[in-house]
Design an enzyme around this catalytic site. Structure first.
Site, PDB file in Angstrom:
ATOM      1  N   CYS A  28     -45.705   3.748  79.198  1.00 36.53           N
ATOM      2  CA  CYS A  28     -47.067   3.283  78.903  1.00 36.53           C
ATOM      3  C   CYS A  28     -48.118   4.367  79.123  1.00 36.53           C
ATOM      4  O   CYS A  28     -49.248   4.234  78.669  1.00 36.53           O
ATOM      5  CB  CYS A  28     -47.380   2.041  79.720  1.00 36.53           C
ATOM      6  SG  CYS A  28     -46.285   0.691  79.279  1.00 36.53           S
ATOM      7  N   HIS A  58     -54.900   1.077  79.269  1.00 42.48           N
ATOM      8  CA  HIS A  58     -53.617   0.621  78.742  1.00 42.48           C
ATOM      9  C   HIS A  58     -53.615  -0.909  78.778  1.00 42.48           C
ATOM     10  O   HIS A  58     -54.082  -1.521  79.745  1.00 42.48           O
ATOM     11  CB  HIS A  58     -52.476   1.185  79.585  1.00 42.48           C
ATOM     12  CG  HIS A  58     -51.153   0.592  79.249  1.00 42.48           C
ATOM     13  ND1 HIS A  58     -50.660   0.608  77.971  1.00 42.48           N
ATOM     14  CD2 HIS A  58     -50.231  -0.054  80.014  1.00 42.48           C
ATOM     15  CE1 HIS A  58     -49.493  -0.009  77.960  1.00 42.48           C
ATOM     16  NE2 HIS A  58     -49.207  -0.419  79.182  1.00 42.48           N
ATOM     17  N   ASN A 104     -48.756  -5.502  74.557  1.00 43.86           N
ATOM     18  CA  ASN A 104     -48.498  -4.167  75.089  1.00 43.86           C
ATOM     19  C   ASN A 104     -47.647  -3.386  74.090  1.00 43.86           C
ATOM     20  O   ASN A 104     -46.454  -3.646  73.957  1.00 43.86           O
ATOM     21  CB  ASN A 104     -47.784  -4.296  76.442  1.00 43.86           C
ATOM     22  CG  ASN A 104     -47.531  -2.960  77.100  1.00 43.86           C
ATOM     23  OD1 ASN A 104     -47.741  -1.906  76.496  1.00 43.86           O
ATOM     24  ND2 ASN A 104     -47.082  -2.994  78.348  1.00 43.86           N
TER      25      ASN A 104
HETATM   26  O1  UT7 Z   1     -46.964  -1.685  80.788  1.00 45.09           O
HETATM   27  C1  UT7 Z   1     -45.888  -1.391  81.627  1.00 45.09           C
HETATM   28  C2  UT7 Z   1     -46.170  -1.844  82.984  1.00 45.09           C
HETATM   29  N1  UT7 Z   1     -45.971  -3.260  83.066  1.00 45.09           N
HETATM   30  C3  UT7 Z   1     -46.922  -4.026  83.605  1.00 45.09           C
HETATM   31  O2  UT7 Z   1     -47.993  -3.554  83.924  1.00 45.09           O
HETATM   32  C4  UT7 Z   1     -46.581  -5.466  83.843  1.00 45.09           C
HETATM   33  C5  UT7 Z   1     -46.898  -5.825  85.264  1.00 45.09           C
HETATM   34  N2  UT7 Z   1     -46.516  -7.193  85.619  1.00 45.09           N
HETATM   35  C6  UT7 Z   1     -47.147  -8.270  85.114  1.00 45.09           C
HETATM   36  O3  UT7 Z   1     -48.025  -8.145  84.284  1.00 45.09           O
HETATM   37  C7  UT7 Z   1     -46.791  -9.621  85.665  1.00 45.09           C
HETATM   38  O4  UT7 Z   1     -45.999  -9.460  86.824  1.00 45.09           O
HETATM   39  C8  UT7 Z   1     -46.042 -10.537  84.656  1.00 45.09           C
HETATM   40  C9  UT7 Z   1     -46.969 -10.925  83.543  1.00 45.09           C
HETATM   41  C10 UT7 Z   1     -44.829  -9.804  84.082  1.00 45.09           C
HETATM   42  C11 UT7 Z   1     -45.581 -11.810  85.354  1.00 45.09           C
HETATM   43  O5  UT7 Z   1     -46.675 -12.487  85.943  1.00 45.09           O
HETATM   44  P1  UT7 Z   1     -46.652 -12.947  87.456  1.00 45.09           P
HETATM   45  O6  UT7 Z   1     -47.935 -13.596  87.717  1.00 45.09           O
HETATM   46  O7  UT7 Z   1     -46.295 -11.751  88.296  1.00 45.09           O
HETATM   47  O8  UT7 Z   1     -45.513 -14.028  87.461  1.00 45.09           O
HETATM   48  P2  UT7 Z   1     -44.171 -14.059  88.327  1.00 45.09           P
HETATM   49  O9  UT7 Z   1     -43.203 -13.051  87.829  1.00 45.09           O
HETATM   50  O10 UT7 Z   1     -44.497 -14.039  89.777  1.00 45.09           O
HETATM   51  O11 UT7 Z   1     -43.650 -15.502  87.974  1.00 45.09           O
HETATM   52  C12 UT7 Z   1     -44.340 -16.680  88.386  1.00 45.09           C
HETATM   53  C13 UT7 Z   1     -43.620 -17.887  87.831  1.00 45.09           C
HETATM   54  C14 UT7 Z   1     -42.128 -17.863  88.099  1.00 45.09           C
HETATM   55  O12 UT7 Z   1     -41.705 -19.173  88.338  1.00 45.09           O
HETATM   56  P3  UT7 Z   1     -41.435 -19.700  89.831  1.00 45.09           P
HETATM   57  O13 UT7 Z   1     -40.373 -18.784  90.377  1.00 45.09           O
HETATM   58  O14 UT7 Z   1     -42.747 -19.572  90.536  1.00 45.09           O
HETATM   59  O15 UT7 Z   1     -40.975 -21.106  89.608  1.00 45.09           O
HETATM   60  C15 UT7 Z   1     -41.551 -17.389  86.794  1.00 45.09           C
HETATM   61  O16 UT7 Z   1     -40.243 -17.836  86.578  1.00 45.09           O
HETATM   62  O17 UT7 Z   1     -43.783 -17.899  86.414  1.00 45.09           O
HETATM   63  C16 UT7 Z   1     -42.492 -18.035  85.806  1.00 45.09           C
HETATM   64  N3  UT7 Z   1     -42.538 -17.345  84.523  1.00 45.09           N
HETATM   65  C17 UT7 Z   1     -42.923 -17.970  83.398  1.00 45.09           C
HETATM   66  N4  UT7 Z   1     -43.302 -19.242  83.151  1.00 45.09           N
HETATM   67  C18 UT7 Z   1     -43.633 -19.537  81.872  1.00 45.09           C
HETATM   68  C19 UT7 Z   1     -42.253 -16.069  84.251  1.00 45.09           C
HETATM   69  N5  UT7 Z   1     -42.424 -15.827  82.939  1.00 45.09           N
HETATM   70  C20 UT7 Z   1     -42.836 -17.004  82.383  1.00 45.09           C
HETATM   71  C21 UT7 Z   1     -43.183 -17.387  81.085  1.00 45.09           C
HETATM   72  N6  UT7 Z   1     -43.586 -18.659  80.884  1.00 45.09           N
HETATM   73  N7  UT7 Z   1     -43.164 -16.519  80.042  1.00 45.09           N
END
Ligand code: UT7
Length: 332
Positions: free
Chosen positions: A116, A256, A286
């Protein structure tokens, strides 16, 4: 004698026509438009569906757009630097293929893989070629077909990414505008949180790696998110301080586009307003190396000569950085 500076003298871009909406994604994996909008801020992304097309096709369209818009003869380009993590093939370099597709018969070219931060790293590299005095026309293109490495059965990564390409032309600056400063950084210990496991020399492709779905993006979202929020903000504030830029001096942050919450956190730390931030994550997601030039392309008509821009990124590696640009032309 004053030092030669590199000016961005044009922007070109291309995004595929197919629009993958959150509603369509929610039929593929267990997710909702509401979750994706709240946690990421993406409404839709573009996907390259045409058979036989790849990352070089996106990049070539962006370069052709750039050459046409700037009235540049392809034979005058001396160097093309291509930032990508989704090359057409492991080798040759995708930059070589783009050069061939766009008639850059007098240019040499190579790829930069900084995920990225690819565009930022490539822009810094291209800038130095121009500053050396040996190169007068350099193209920097960021292009990624992320749909080639996204696992559309993994709801934690598939909403994030889209396909696209953006390119800029660098030429010696005629005044005090141009690419003025940069801070780039890497931390290789971040590889464990964000990578594509198989297909390289460490884990060559086998039936087992394919069966285990190891040729797709692997990401642990939380640790990446935490580092992205702190590093992208730190480096953006540092480049402002180093150049005596106050929040009022900034026309645009060009961040980004990985997550709206990361962009907002960076803007907050810089103490700038929403109107001072280029945002198109809602429409393109992204696109990895393409996000920053796609923003410049989207907002080009709002930019005037002398405007101060801070370009900032964070991504796999980990890689991160900021570049301070004083914009070099008025809307054409
Ligand atoms: O560009 C390259 C660098 N990458 C980034 O900058 C990405 C950085 N990370 C992020 O942007 C975020 O961590 C994500 C968008 C990938 C995820 O968001 P989050 O707020 O960190 O969610 P999480 O991974 O902590 O997940 C929270 C909950 C989980 O469920 P439980 O365990 O709380 O029951 C996940 O299973 O959300 C669930 N979840 C979803 N639910 C519905 C994860 N993905 C989804 C989804 N739809 N697509």
């Amino acid at each position: 004698m004053s030092r030669i500076k590199a000016a961005i003298t044009g922007v070109g871009a291309y995004v595929p026509t197919y629009v993958l909406t959150n509603d369509e994604l929610s039929q593929m994996v267990d997710t909702t438009d509401e979750w994706i909008m709240q946690r990421i801020g993406i409404k839709e992304r573009r996907i390259l569906k045409e058979k036989g097309k790849a990352t070089s096709s996106l990049g070539a369209r962006a370069v052709k757009d750039l050459l046409a818009k700037t009235g540049t003869d392809p034979l005058d380009i001396q160097l093309l630097i291509c930032a990508t993590i989704t090359p057409d093939m492991h080798f040759p370099a995708t930059g070589n293929i783009i050069s061939e597709k766009t008639g850059l018969a007098n240019a040499f070219s190579f790829d930069i893989g900084a995920a990225c931060s690819g565009f930022i790293f490539a822009l810094e590299t291209g800038r130095r070629y121009v500053e050396s005095g040996a190169y007068q026309k350099v193209i920097v293109v960021g292009t990624d077909m992320m749909s080639a490495i996204v696992d559309y059965e993994d709801r934690t990564t598939c909403p994030l990414f889209g396909d696209g390409a953006g390119a800029v032309l660098l030429e010696p600056s005629k005044d005090d505008t141009g690419v003025l400063d940069s801070i780039l950084a890497v931390d290789g210990s971040g590889a464990k949180h964000l990578h594509m496991y198989a297909g390289g020399s460490l884990h060559p492709p086998t039936h087992a790696t394919v069966d285990a779905r190891q040729h797709f993006i692997f990401q642990e979202g939380q640790p990446v998110f935490k580092m992205a929020v702190s590093k992208m903000a730190d480096v953006s504030v540092e480049i402002m301080k180093r150049n005596n830029l106050s929040n009022k001096d900034i026309k645009f942050l060009v961040p980004h586009q990985a997550n709206m919450r990361i962009i907002e956190a960076t803007a907050r730390r810089m103490e700038i307003e929403r109107e001072q931030v280029m945002i198109n994550i809602d429409r393109y997601g992204n696109t990895t190396a393409a996000t920053i030039p796609l923003c410049l392309w989207d907002y080009e008509k709002q930019l005037k000569k002398g405007d101060n821009l801070v370009l900032s990124s964070f991504g796999a590696g980990f890689t991160w950085g900021s570049i301070y640009v004083k914009w070099s032309y008025d809307p054409k």
